[in-house]
Each structure stands twice: as structure tokens, then as C-alpha cells.
Design a protein around this motif. Structure first.
Motif, PDB file in Angstrom:
ATOM      1  N   ARG A  52       0.842  -1.204   0.000  1.00  0.00           N
ATOM      2  CA  ARG A  52       0.000   0.000   0.000  1.00  0.00           C
ATOM      3  C   ARG A  52       0.870   1.245   0.000  1.00  0.00           C
ATOM      4  NH1 ARG A  52      -4.538   0.874   4.613  1.00  0.00           N
ATOM      5  NH2 ARG A  52      -5.096  -1.222   3.869  1.00  0.00           N
ATOM      6  N   ILE A  53       1.924   1.243   0.808  1.00  0.00           N
ATOM      7  CA  ILE A  53       2.837   2.381   0.859  1.00  0.00           C
ATOM      8  C   ILE A  53       3.485   2.600  -0.505  1.00  0.00           C
ATOM      9  CG2 ILE A  53       5.015   3.214   1.834  1.00  0.00           C
ATOM     10  CD1 ILE A  53       4.227   1.885   4.457  1.00  0.00           C
ATOM     11  N   ALA A  54       3.907   1.503  -1.141  1.00  0.00           N
ATOM     12  CA  ALA A  54       4.549   1.604  -2.457  1.00  0.00           C
ATOM     13  C   ALA A  54       3.593   2.183  -3.496  1.00  0.00           C
ATOM     14  CB  ALA A  54       5.045   0.232  -2.895  1.00  0.00           C
ATOM     15  N   ILE A  55       2.347   1.740  -3.475  1.00  0.00           N
ATOM     16  CA  ILE A  55       1.371   2.220  -4.458  1.00  0.00           C
ATOM     17  C   ILE A  55       1.084   3.706  -4.266  1.00  0.00           C
ATOM     18  CG2 ILE A  55      -1.052   2.060  -5.164  1.00  0.00           C
ATOM     19  CD1 ILE A  55      -0.848  -0.957  -4.610  1.00  0.00           C
ATOM     20  N   LEU A  56       0.893   4.126  -3.017  1.00  0.00           N
ATOM     21  CA  LEU A  56       0.583   5.533  -2.768  1.00  0.00           C
ATOM     22  C   LEU A  56       1.796   6.420  -3.016  1.00  0.00           C
ATOM     23  CD1 LEU A  56      -1.720   5.204   0.352  1.00  0.00           C
ATOM     24  CD2 LEU A  56      -2.353   5.965  -1.935  1.00  0.00           C
ATOM     25  N   SER A  57       2.985   5.918  -2.716  1.00  0.00           N
ATOM     26  CA  SER A  57       4.197   6.667  -3.037  1.00  0.00           C
ATOM     27  C   SER A  57       4.318   6.858  -4.543  1.00  0.00           C
ATOM     28  CB  SER A  57       5.427   5.930  -2.494  1.00  0.00           C
ATOM     29  OG  SER A  57       6.612   6.653  -2.758  1.00  0.00           O
ATOM     30  N   ALA A  58       4.012   5.807  -5.307  1.00  0.00           N
ATOM     31  CA  ALA A  58       4.046   5.907  -6.772  1.00  0.00           C
ATOM     32  C   ALA A  58       2.975   6.867  -7.277  1.00  0.00           C
ATOM     33  CB  ALA A  58       3.847   4.522  -7.385  1.00  0.00           C
ATOM     34  N   ALA A  59       1.801   6.855  -6.631  1.00  0.00           N
ATOM     35  CA  ALA A  59       0.732   7.771  -7.035  1.00  0.00           C
ATOM     36  C   ALA A  59       1.146   9.219  -6.824  1.00  0.00           C
ATOM     37  CB  ALA A  59      -0.542   7.465  -6.260  1.00  0.00           C
ATOM     38  N   MET A  60       1.759   9.494  -5.665  1.00  0.00           N
ATOM     39  CA  MET A  60       2.234  10.855  -5.410  1.00  0.00           C
ATOM     40  C   MET A  60       3.344  11.228  -6.374  1.00  0.00           C
ATOM     41  SD  MET A  60       4.419  12.345  -2.265  1.00  0.00           S
ATOM     42  CE  MET A  60       5.301  13.880  -2.584  1.00  0.00           C
ATOM     43  N   PHE A  61       4.267  10.297  -6.616  1.00  0.00           N
ATOM     44  CA  PHE A  61       5.366  10.530  -7.555  1.00  0.00           C
ATOM     45  C   PHE A  61       4.826  10.951  -8.919  1.00  0.00           C
ATOM     46  CE2 PHE A  61       7.799   8.669 -11.068  1.00  0.00           C
ATOM     47  CZ  PHE A  61       9.026   9.277 -10.902  1.00  0.00           C
ATOM     48  N   THR A  62       3.817  10.252  -9.397  1.00  0.00           N
ATOM     49  CA  THR A  62       3.271  10.530 -10.729  1.00  0.00           C
ATOM     50  C   THR A  62       2.435  11.805 -10.749  1.00  0.00           C
ATOM     51  OG1 THR A  62       3.186   8.152 -11.174  1.00  0.00           O
ATOM     52  CG2 THR A  62       1.882   9.588 -12.598  1.00  0.00           C
ATOM     53  N   ALA A  63       1.531  11.933  -9.770  1.00  0.00           N
ATOM     54  CA  ALA A  63       0.601  13.066  -9.780  1.00  0.00           C
ATOM     55  C   ALA A  63       1.312  14.398  -9.588  1.00  0.00           C
ATOM     56  CB  ALA A  63      -0.454  12.870  -8.696  1.00  0.00           C
ATOM     57  N   SER A  64       2.307  14.441  -8.700  1.00  0.00           N
ATOM     58  CA  SER A  64       2.936  15.730  -8.400  1.00  0.00           C
ATOM     59  C   SER A  64       3.951  16.160  -9.447  1.00  0.00           C
ATOM     60  CB  SER A  64       3.605  15.688  -7.015  1.00  0.00           C
ATOM     61  OG  SER A  64       4.609  14.702  -6.969  1.00  0.00           O
ATOM     62  N   LEU A  65       4.212  15.302 -10.434  1.00  0.00           N
ATOM     63  CA  LEU A  65       5.070  15.720 -11.545  1.00  0.00           C
ATOM     64  C   LEU A  65       4.342  16.668 -12.484  1.00  0.00           C
ATOM     65  CD1 LEU A  65       6.971  12.445 -12.548  1.00  0.00           C
ATOM     66  CD2 LEU A  65       7.942  14.495 -11.497  1.00  0.00           C
ATOM     67  N   VAL A  66       3.016  16.666 -12.419  1.00  0.00           N
ATOM     68  CA  VAL A  66       2.216  17.540 -13.282  1.00  0.00           C
ATOM     69  C   VAL A  66       2.008  18.867 -12.561  1.00  0.00           C
ATOM     70  CG1 VAL A  66       0.060  17.802 -14.543  1.00  0.00           C
ATOM     71  CG2 VAL A  66       1.077  15.527 -14.256  1.00  0.00           C
ATOM     72  N   PRO A  77       3.445  33.685 -10.296  1.00  0.00           N
ATOM     73  CA  PRO A  77       4.899  33.509 -10.404  1.00  0.00           C
ATOM     74  C   PRO A  77       5.374  32.131  -9.963  1.00  0.00           C
ATOM     75  CG  PRO A  77       4.364  34.705  -8.414  1.00  0.00           C
ATOM     76  CD  PRO A  77       3.059  34.495  -9.136  1.00  0.00           C
ATOM     77  N   SER A  78       4.474  31.324  -9.458  1.00  0.00           N
ATOM     78  CA  SER A  78       4.861  30.013  -8.959  1.00  0.00           C
ATOM     79  C   SER A  78       4.110  28.932  -9.731  1.00  0.00           C
ATOM     80  CB  SER A  78       4.548  29.915  -7.457  1.00  0.00           C
ATOM     81  OG  SER A  78       4.982  28.694  -6.921  1.00  0.00           O
ATOM     82  N   SER A  79       4.117  27.723  -9.206  1.00  0.00           N
ATOM     83  CA  SER A  79       3.368  26.627  -9.818  1.00  0.00           C
ATOM     84  C   SER A  79       2.848  25.732  -8.705  1.00  0.00           C
ATOM     85  CB  SER A  79       4.260  25.813 -10.768  1.00  0.00           C
ATOM     86  OG  SER A  79       5.356  25.235 -10.067  1.00  0.00           O
ATOM     87  N   VAL A  80       1.798  24.976  -8.998  1.00  0.00           N
ATOM     88  CA  VAL A  80       1.202  24.100  -7.994  1.00  0.00           C
ATOM     89  C   VAL A  80       1.019  22.710  -8.588  1.00  0.00           C
ATOM     90  CG1 VAL A  80      -0.018  25.969  -6.814  1.00  0.00           C
ATOM     91  CG2 VAL A  80      -1.147  24.768  -8.671  1.00  0.00           C
ATOM     92  N   HIS A  81       0.925  21.740  -7.719  1.00  0.00           N
ATOM     93  CA  HIS A  81       0.700  20.365  -8.150  1.00  0.00           C
ATOM     94  C   HIS A  81      -0.016  19.616  -7.043  1.00  0.00           C
ATOM     95  CE1 HIS A  81       4.000  19.194  -5.489  1.00  0.00           C
ATOM     96  NE2 HIS A  81       4.691  20.177  -6.030  1.00  0.00           N
ATOM     97  N   VAL A  82      -0.661  18.531  -7.404  1.00  0.00           N
ATOM     98  CA  VAL A  82      -1.403  17.725  -6.444  1.00  0.00           C
ATOM     99  C   VAL A  82      -0.428  17.132  -5.420  1.00  0.00           C
ATOM    100  CG1 VAL A  82      -2.827  15.671  -6.164  1.00  0.00           C
ATOM    101  CG2 VAL A  82      -3.216  17.207  -8.093  1.00  0.00           C
ATOM    102  N   LEU A  83      -0.851  17.078  -4.163  1.00  0.00           N
ATOM    103  CA  LEU A  83      -0.019  16.529  -3.087  1.00  0.00           C
ATOM    104  C   LEU A  83      -0.508  15.168  -2.602  1.00  0.00           C
ATOM    105  CD1 LEU A  83       0.489  19.773  -0.941  1.00  0.00           C
ATOM    106  CD2 LEU A  83       2.059  18.774  -2.599  1.00  0.00           C
ATOM    107  N   LEU A  84      -1.840  15.000  -2.475  1.00  0.00           N
ATOM    108  CA  LEU A  84      -2.445  13.756  -1.984  1.00  0.00           C
ATOM    109  C   LEU A  84      -2.048  13.438  -0.547  1.00  0.00           C
ATOM    110  CD1 LEU A  84      -1.941  11.438  -5.116  1.00  0.00           C
ATOM    111  CD2 LEU A  84      -3.860  12.955  -4.592  1.00  0.00           C
ATOM    112  N   SER A  85      -1.596  14.433   0.205  1.00  0.00           N
ATOM    113  CA  SER A  85      -1.045  14.156   1.536  1.00  0.00           C
ATOM    114  C   SER A  85      -2.104  13.696   2.533  1.00  0.00           C
ATOM    115  CB  SER A  85      -0.324  15.393   2.068  1.00  0.00           C
ATOM    116  OG  SER A  85      -1.195  16.510   2.143  1.00  0.00           O
ATOM    117  N   THR A  86      -3.301  14.260   2.476  1.00  0.00           N
ATOM    118  CA  THR A  86      -4.330  13.836   3.427  1.00  0.00           C
ATOM    119  C   THR A  86      -4.784  12.414   3.149  1.00  0.00           C
ATOM    120  OG1 THR A  86      -5.086  16.112   3.762  1.00  0.00           O
ATOM    121  CG2 THR A  86      -6.616  14.353   4.355  1.00  0.00           C
ATOM    122  N   LEU A  87      -4.959  12.074   1.886  1.00  0.00           N
ATOM    123  CA  LEU A  87      -5.305  10.695   1.537  1.00  0.00           C
ATOM    124  C   LEU A  87      -4.227   9.729   2.012  1.00  0.00           C
ATOM    125  CD1 LEU A  87      -6.789  10.906  -2.075  1.00  0.00           C
ATOM    126  CD2 LEU A  87      -7.946  10.066  -0.017  1.00  0.00           C
TER     127      LEU A  87
END
Length: 210
Positions: free
Chosen positions: A39-53, A59-69
Motif C-alpha cells: 500500500r505504501i509503495a502504491i501511494l508513493s508511486a501515485a504521489m510521484f506521478t501526480a505531483s510531476l504535473v 509567479p509560482s506553480s502548484v501540483h497535487v499533493l495527496l497528503s491527506t489521503l
């Protein structure tokens, strides 16, 4: 900009962030059950992928964190999960930095973990999926704003020259907080209906984190 790059933070801030991150990661590794590793591996991969976008906002940029989930589903395991994702992003894509891994881990993982502690029991006891989604959305928005505050404080402690930029950057977190709230709410509504057991972190001692 939840991923602070190298060269911006002062040495004391880097050391302090690294120390706090080490405590969080160690606590996470000690507390998780072996069965939680996939489960940790899957959610880590999800954050890795989602926050690359990243989306440019002012002047800045934002990306999904998924930290609460992640906090709800992993408990203290959020700290090693976030650290692994950040290491891979820094090494593979130059996203964030290597010297700032500790600070970035804390700014992302800590607000999500705290939000999960506060709302976790209420979400698991919610009488309806919509109620769980509403609570999760609120928690996700607050966690994102918490990340923004921690990033701003890290910059401010490093140099007073960053204060104007930190104030502007905090404003960019407002649309991210709304988007994160909607995503978290939608996922929680689905999980509450389809797989409520995923909202119970697998801890080595069998206790619930919140």
C-alpha cells in the motif's frame, strides 16, 4: 512550489528539516505492518506521478499533493512514502532537490499526517459516504494550506529577502487547496462505498492513528 529546490534554504533550516524528517521516517518504519508495504509503495508511486504535473499559477506553480489521503491510508507510513517519492523525483527528473529532501518531506507529509489524525476517526465513523467526503475535503484543503505555510516559514527562516515571494506563493496555494479538497472528497466517497478497510492504516501494534 512544495518541492523547494537546492540552493534556497539556509544550512540551519536544512539540518532542522532533515532531523525532523528522520524522526518521522523512523517512526513510520517502526510502526507499519509488513502487510502495509504494498500500500505504501502504491501511494508513493501515485504521489510521484501526480505531483510531476505542475500547473503555473502566477509567479509560482502548484501540483497535487495527496497528503491527506496518504495520511488516512498510511498513518505514520506517510513519511517514508513521501521521502521515497521525493528521492525518485529529484534523481530522475531534477524535481525539487537532494539537500532539501528533509524539509520537503516534512512540508508535504506532516500536514497530511496531522489532518489524518484529526479527521481519521470521524471519517471511519461517518454515517454516509458524502459525510466522509466532506470531512476529507476540508482536511485536504487545510493540509495544503499547512504545506504552504511550512514552505513559507522555511523560506523566511532562511532569508528575510524571501518574505515577499513567500507571501505571493501562499496565495497560489488557494486554488490548489480547492482542487485537492475536491479530489480527496471524491476518492473518499468511492473508498467509503467500495473499500472502507483501505481507510484503516495497517500498523504493527494494531492501533489506529486517529
Amino acid at each position: 512550489m512544495a518541492h523547494i529546490p537546492d540552493g534556497l534554504l539556509s544550512l540551519p533550516v536544512l539540518i532542522g528539516g532533515g532531523a525532523f524528517a528522520a524522526v518521522g521516517v523512523a517512526a513510520g518504519l517502526r510502526s507499519i505492518d509488513d502487510r502495509a508495504i504494498p500500500r505504501i509503495a502504491i501511494l508513493s508511486a501515485a504521489m510521484f506521478t501526480a505531483s510531476l504535473v505542475s500547473l503555473p499559477v502566477g509567479p509560482s506553480s502548484v501540483h497535487v499533493l495527496l497528503s491527506t489521503l496518504m495520511g488516512l491510508m498510511l498513518g505514520p507510513g506517510i513519511f517514508p512514502a513521501v521521502l521515497v517519492a521525493l528521492i525518485l523525483q529529484a534523481v530522475m527528473f531534477g524535481f525539487g532537490g537532494l539537500t532539501t529532501l528533509g524539509v520537503n518531506t516534512i512540508t508535504i507529509a506532516l500536514p497530511g499526517y496531522v489532518a489524518a489524525l484529526v479527521i481519521g476517526a470521524r471519517i471511519r465513523d461517518a454515517t454516509s459516504p458524502r459525510g466522509a467526503g466532506l470531512l476529507g475535503g476540508i482536511g485536504a484543503a487545510i493540509a495544503v494550506l499547512g504545506t504552504g505555510c511550512l514552505v513559507a516559514v522555511s523560506l523566511w527562516l532562511s532569508s528575510s529577502d524571501y518574505i515577499p515571494a513567500a507571501k505571493v506563493m501562499l496565495v497560489t496555494y488557494l486554488p490548489l487547496a480547492l482542487g485537492e479538497a475536491l479530489i480527496c472528497a471524491a476518492v473518499l466517497v468511492f473508498l467509503t462505498k467500495a473499500a472502507p478497510d483501505l481507510l484503516v492504516p495497517r500498523l504493527a501494534n494494531g492501533d489506529l492513528p486517529g
